[in-house]
Design a protein around this motif. Structure first.
Motif, short mmCIF file in Angstrom:
data_model
loop_
_atom_site.label_atom_id
_atom_site.label_comp_id
_atom_site.label_asym_id
_atom_site.label_seq_id
_atom_site.Cartn_x
_atom_site.Cartn_y
_atom_site.Cartn_z
N VAL A 35 0.84 -1.20 0.00
CA VAL A 35 0.00 0.00 0.00
C VAL A 35 0.87 1.25 0.00
O VAL A 35 0.67 2.18 -0.79
N ASP A 36 1.85 1.30 0.89
CA ASP A 36 2.72 2.47 1.00
C ASP A 36 3.51 2.71 -0.28
O ASP A 36 3.69 3.84 -0.73
N ALA A 37 3.99 1.63 -0.88
CA ALA A 37 4.82 1.74 -2.08
C ALA A 37 4.02 2.24 -3.28
O ALA A 37 4.52 3.03 -4.09
N ASN A 38 2.77 1.82 -3.39
CA ASN A 38 1.98 2.13 -4.58
C ASN A 38 1.08 3.36 -4.45
O ASN A 38 0.84 4.06 -5.43
N PHE A 39 0.58 3.61 -3.23
CA PHE A 39 -0.35 4.73 -3.05
C PHE A 39 0.26 5.91 -2.30
O PHE A 39 -0.24 7.03 -2.39
N GLY A 40 1.34 5.65 -1.57
CA GLY A 40 1.97 6.69 -0.78
C GLY A 40 2.33 7.93 -1.57
O GLY A 40 2.05 9.06 -1.14
N PRO A 41 2.97 7.79 -2.75
CA PRO A 41 3.37 8.96 -3.52
C PRO A 41 2.22 9.88 -3.91
O PRO A 41 2.43 11.07 -4.14
#
Length: 279
Positions: free
Chosen positions: A257-263
Motif C-alpha cells: 500500500v505504502d509503495a503504490n499509493f503513498g506517492p
C-alpha cells in the motif's frame, strides 16, 4: 508362438500407456503446486498504482503485488507468472473460459458479479470518487454532475451508479479504458472521470499529470476489491484467502500500500477482514 508375440506386444503397449499416464499425472500435480509451470493471472495494465505495464514490459502496482504474493503462496515463483490483461467488460468471460486462474484487477465485489464468479477477499476497501481538471471549480458535490459529461469505461458500474443515485441528468460517456477517459478529460471532451479513488489517485500522481487534475473527495460508494475466480472452486478460494490473511499479518500488505499509493497521498482504509464486504 503368434499368441505369445501378440501378448508380449500388448503388454509392452500397456506398460508404455501406464508410464505415459503416470507422467501426465505428475505434470498435473506439478502444475497445481507450481512445479515450474506457469500460472496465468488477470490484471489491468493501464492503471498506475493498481496495475500498469511499463514500456520495458514490466508490471507494477498494488494489484500486481497482491497477485504475486498470492501466487507465491500457491507455489508459483514470480518468474512463472504470466500476467494477462483483462478489461472490465471481459473479466467474467475470462474466468469462465479458463483464460486465467484468477483475476486481481480492481474487481469490486457485488451481487450481480457473484452470480457469475466467486471472490476471495476483499483485500482493499476503496470508494468511488471523481477526477476533474485542476482548474474546474464547478463540481462541488455529486449533484453538480447533472448535465455534465461523465466518463467511465465499458463494463464498469461507476458512472451508472452516479446517474441512478446522485445525478440523473449526467451524460454518460463510455470509453474502452481509463487512459482514454483521462485524455478526454484533459481535452475537455468530458467534464469528469469516475471510478475508484485508488485508481484516480494513481493517475493523478503520474509525473505527466501532476497539477492537471484533482480528486473531488466524494466517497460515493464502498468498493470491496476481491480476487475473482471460477464459481464453485472452494479449495482455491480458501487458499487465496489464507494467502491474503498472511499478507496482512506479515506486513507485506501495508508495505505494498505504502509503495503504490503513498506517492499520491492516497488515504487508504485499513486492510478489510476476509469475507467482510462493507456495504
Amino acid at each position: 508362438m503368434q499368441l505369445r508375440k501378440v501378448t508380449a506386444a500388448s503388454a509392452a503397449v500397456l506398460a508404455l500407456a501406464l508410464t505415459a499416464t503416470a507422467c501426465g499425472s505428475d505434470d498435473k500435480d506439478d502444475s497445481a503446486s507450481g512445479g515450474g509451470k506457469k500460472i496465468t493471472i488477470g490484471i489491468k495494465i493501464d492503471q498506475p498504482g493498481i496495475g500498469l505495464k511499463t514500456p520495458d514490459g514490466k508490471y507494477t502496482g498494488f494489484d500486481v503485488d497482491v497477485a504475486t504474493y498470492v501466487a507465491k503462496e500457491l507455489g508459483y515463483d514470480a518468474k512463472n507468472i504470466e500476467f494477462k490483461e483483462t478489461k472490465s467488460a471481459d473479466r467474467e468471460t475470462a474466468i469462465s473460459r479458463g483464460d486465467v486462474k484468477f483475476i486481481v484487477a480492481s474487481y469490486s465485489i457485488n451481487d450481480e458479479r457473484l452470480q457469475k464468479v466467486d471472490f476471495a477477499g476483499p483485500y482493499l476497501l476503496a470508494h468511488q470518487d471523481i477526477l476533474v481538471r485542476a482548474d474546474d471549480s464547478t463540481i462541488k458535490s455529486p449533484e453538480d454532475l447533472n448535465n455534465k459529461k461523465l466518463c467511465s469505461v465499458t463494463g464498469s458500474t461507476s458512472a451508472q451508479n452516479v446517474k441512478d443515485k446522485l445525478a440523473p441528468k449526467a451524460q454518460l460517456q463510455e470509453y474502452g479504458g481509463y487512459s482514454e477517459c483521462l485524455t478526454g478529460l484533459e481535452n475537455k471532451a468530458v467534464d469528469a472521470l469516475t471510478t475508484d479513488d485508488s485508481i484516480l489517485a494513481g493517475y493523478a500522481s503520474q509525473d505527466a499529470n501532476k497539477g492537471k487534475f484533482k480528486l473531488a473527495g466524494f466517497k460515493m460508494t464502498n468498493e470491496n476489491y476481491g480476487i475473482g475466480l471460477k464459481k464453485g472452486d472452494a479449495d482455491l478460494k480458501k487458499k487465496i484467502n489464507d494467502a491474503l490473511t498472511k499478507m496482512v499479518s506479515d506486513g507485506s500488505w501495508k508495505k505494498a500500500v505504502d509503495a503504490n499509493f503513498g506517492p499520491a497521498g492516497y488515504k487508504n482504509e485499513d486492510a478489510p477482514k476476509i469475507g467482510n464486504v462493507v456495504k
